[in-house]
Design a protein around this motif. Structure first.
Motif, mmCIF file in Angstrom:
data_model
loop_
_atom_site.group_PDB
_atom_site.id
_atom_site.type_symbol
_atom_site.label_atom_id
_atom_site.label_comp_id
_atom_site.label_asym_id
_atom_site.label_seq_id
_atom_site.Cartn_x
_atom_site.Cartn_y
_atom_site.Cartn_z
ATOM 1 N N ARG A 143 11.030 0.666 1.386
ATOM 2 C CA ARG A 143 10.918 -0.508 2.260
ATOM 3 C C ARG A 143 10.764 -1.777 1.436
ATOM 4 N N ARG A 144 9.966 -1.708 0.359
ATOM 5 C CA ARG A 144 9.769 -2.835 -0.547
ATOM 6 C C ARG A 144 10.097 -2.352 -1.955
ATOM 7 N N TYR A 145 10.647 -3.226 -2.762
ATOM 8 C CA TYR A 145 11.023 -2.785 -4.105
ATOM 9 C C TYR A 145 9.802 -2.405 -4.936
ATOM 10 N N THR A 146 8.622 -2.886 -4.550
ATOM 11 C CA THR A 146 7.407 -2.556 -5.279
ATOM 12 C C THR A 146 6.843 -1.187 -4.890
ATOM 13 N N ASP A 147 7.380 -0.555 -3.834
ATOM 14 C CA ASP A 147 6.896 0.758 -3.422
ATOM 15 C C ASP A 147 7.266 1.824 -4.452
ATOM 16 N N ALA A 148 6.430 2.835 -4.563
ATOM 17 C CA ALA A 148 6.713 3.955 -5.460
ATOM 18 C C ALA A 148 7.824 4.816 -4.875
ATOM 19 N N ALA A 149 8.433 5.608 -5.756
ATOM 20 C CA ALA A 149 9.546 6.451 -5.322
ATOM 21 C C ALA A 149 9.139 7.433 -4.239
ATOM 22 N N ASP A 150 7.915 7.926 -4.303
ATOM 23 C CA ASP A 150 7.500 8.917 -3.304
ATOM 24 C C ASP A 150 7.221 8.296 -1.932
ATOM 25 N N GLN A 151 7.289 6.978 -1.838
ATOM 26 C CA GLN A 151 7.147 6.294 -0.554
ATOM 27 C C GLN A 151 8.493 5.950 0.068
ATOM 28 N N ALA A 152 9.561 6.259 -0.645
ATOM 29 C CA ALA A 152 10.902 5.898 -0.172
ATOM 30 C C ALA A 152 11.393 6.873 0.894
ATOM 31 N N GLN A 153 12.317 6.390 1.716
ATOM 32 C CA GLN A 153 12.904 7.211 2.765
ATOM 33 C C GLN A 153 14.158 7.902 2.240
ATOM 34 N N SER A 154 14.266 9.199 2.475
ATOM 35 C CA SER A 154 15.413 9.982 2.009
ATOM 36 C C SER A 154 16.550 9.899 3.019
ATOM 37 N N LEU A 155 17.744 9.676 2.514
ATOM 38 C CA LEU A 155 18.944 9.605 3.342
ATOM 39 C C LEU A 155 20.093 10.294 2.615
ATOM 40 N N SER A 156 21.009 10.862 3.380
ATOM 41 C CA SER A 156 22.169 11.538 2.797
ATOM 42 C C SER A 156 23.447 10.874 3.296
ATOM 43 N N PHE A 157 24.353 10.654 2.367
ATOM 44 C CA PHE A 157 25.620 10.032 2.697
ATOM 45 C C PHE A 157 26.762 10.951 2.309
ATOM 46 N N ASN A 158 27.709 11.129 3.199
ATOM 47 C CA ASN A 158 28.904 11.888 2.883
ATOM 48 C C ASN A 158 29.731 11.108 1.872
ATOM 49 N N PHE A 159 30.207 11.821 0.851
ATOM 50 C CA PHE A 159 31.005 11.199 -0.203
ATOM 51 C C PHE A 159 32.398 11.809 -0.195
ATOM 52 N N ASP A 160 33.421 10.964 -0.266
ATOM 53 C CA ASP A 160 34.792 11.455 -0.252
ATOM 54 C C ASP A 160 35.672 10.530 -1.087
ATOM 55 N N VAL A 161 36.719 11.101 -1.649
ATOM 56 C CA VAL A 161 37.753 10.338 -2.347
ATOM 57 C C VAL A 161 39.054 10.590 -1.591
ATOM 58 N N PRO A 162 39.339 9.812 -0.545
ATOM 59 C CA PRO A 162 40.513 10.077 0.288
ATOM 60 C C PRO A 162 41.839 9.959 -0.451
ATOM 61 N N ALA A 163 41.907 9.111 -1.470
ATOM 62 C CA ALA A 163 43.152 8.930 -2.211
ATOM 63 C C ALA A 163 42.856 8.753 -3.682
ATOM 64 N N ARG A 164 43.570 9.527 -4.505
ATOM 65 C CA ARG A 164 43.435 9.417 -5.958
ATOM 66 C C ARG A 164 44.836 9.589 -6.541
ATOM 67 N N LEU A 165 45.530 8.461 -6.636
ATOM 68 C CA LEU A 165 46.914 8.436 -7.071
ATOM 69 C C LEU A 165 47.015 7.706 -8.409
ATOM 70 N N PRO A 166 48.159 7.830 -9.100
ATOM 71 C CA PRO A 166 48.293 7.130 -10.385
ATOM 72 C C PRO A 166 48.123 5.617 -10.297
#
Length: 291
Positions: free
Chosen positions: A123-146
């Motif tokens: 929530r604040r940049y001064t918060d410790a890592a264990d106070q952060a909210q966990s989120l998951s994002f789908n990752f994809d590479v739809p196009a990988r051409l020359p």
């Protein structure tokens, strides 16, 4: 527990900065999409040459409180092959995201670390890592051409009633030594997020500005956009600078990347200053060790 008030907007804004959506003309990841981006580059070259940033960079945004949108079009001083080789790998997006002050952890997950990024945002940049909210994002590479790369991230839900985060990074060669890129993000806000936004913009955020010049005062000094449009522009620029800093220091020690990113932010202190360099470096050294 979800963030509220000023912190809700800050967290939601940073999450928005993680996630970009494609412009309608680039919706199909195929050779026509590569052609469309090359055509866009040809069309925008005169504007890029006259950019107010005094470099080939254009920033666009809207001022919507329900569906904020920010976009960057830019020429990177990196060859396309190098950009594509780095940014098609999910772990390098974690390297990029971890440069942000409120991103405390990031790790590729899913099958062989390819399908998801698990991110912790404070929530604040001064918060410790264990106070952060966990989120998951789908990752994809739809196009990988020359001659074309596109990368997408998506998340259906975020904190405080935000939803439908969408990301798209697209790139094509711009000659032998440069790359033309498009970065955009979009997300939607519910009632709780809109109330938090209104409260923030009426208090702590009332003097915050973006980059677009809305007018000039009696002495001819530029007056920059404020409000939600300013939020969209600051987030967009932060993440563009993170990508650029990573690409310029990918083979260097992490410390050099951190210094490069902080220096990039400080080129725009009215918009992007948050921390002094020593504080930022100390914080990120701790967080990267936790990764």
């Amino acid at each position: 527990m979800l963030p509220t008030g000023r912190n809700a907007l800050r967290c939601a804004g940073l999450l928005a900065g993680l996630l970009w959506s494609a412009a309608p003309s680039l919706a199909a990841d195929s050779p026509p999409a590569a052609d469309a981006l090359q055509a866009r580059y040809a069309e925008m070259r005169p504007q890029l040459a006259r950019s107010p940033f005094r470099r080939p960079l254009l920033l666009q945004s809207n001022d919507s409180t329900s569906a904020p949108l920010g976009e960057v079009w830019a020429v990177l001083d990196q060859p396309f092959d190098a950009v594509a080789a780095l940014l098609r790998q999910p772990q390098h997006w974690c390297d990029i995201l971890l440069l942000q002050t409120n991103v405390k952890r990031c790790a590729p997950a899913g099958a062989n670390g390819q399908g998801r990024l698990d991110v912790a945002v404070a929530r604040r940049y001064t918060d410790a890592a264990d106070q952060a909210q966990s989120l998951s994002f789908n990752f994809d590479v739809p196009a990988r051409l020359p001659d074309y790369l596109s990368v997408s991230l998506s998340a259906d839900q975020g904190p405080v009633g935000t939803q439908n985060y969408r990301l798209r990074f697209s790139a094509v060669p711009a000659g032998a030594r440069q790359t033309f890129m498009h970065l955009s993000y979009a997300y939607e806000t519910g009632l709780a997020a809109r109330l938090a936004t209104s409260a923030y913009l009426a208090s702590a955020g009332k003097d915050k500005v973006g980059f677009t010049i809305a007018g000039r005062d009696a002495e001819g000094r530029p007056q920059y956009v404020r409000g939600m449009q300013g939020v969209a522009e600051r987030n967009t620029m932060r993440y563009f600078l993170a990508i650029e800093s990573f690409l310029g220091t990918a083979s260097a020690p992490v410390e050099e990347r951190l210094r490069s990113f902080h220096a990039a932010l400080e080129r725009y202190p009215a918009q992007l200053h948050e921390t002094e360099q020593d504080e930022y470096l100390a914080m990120k050294r701790r967080e990267i060790q936790l990764r």
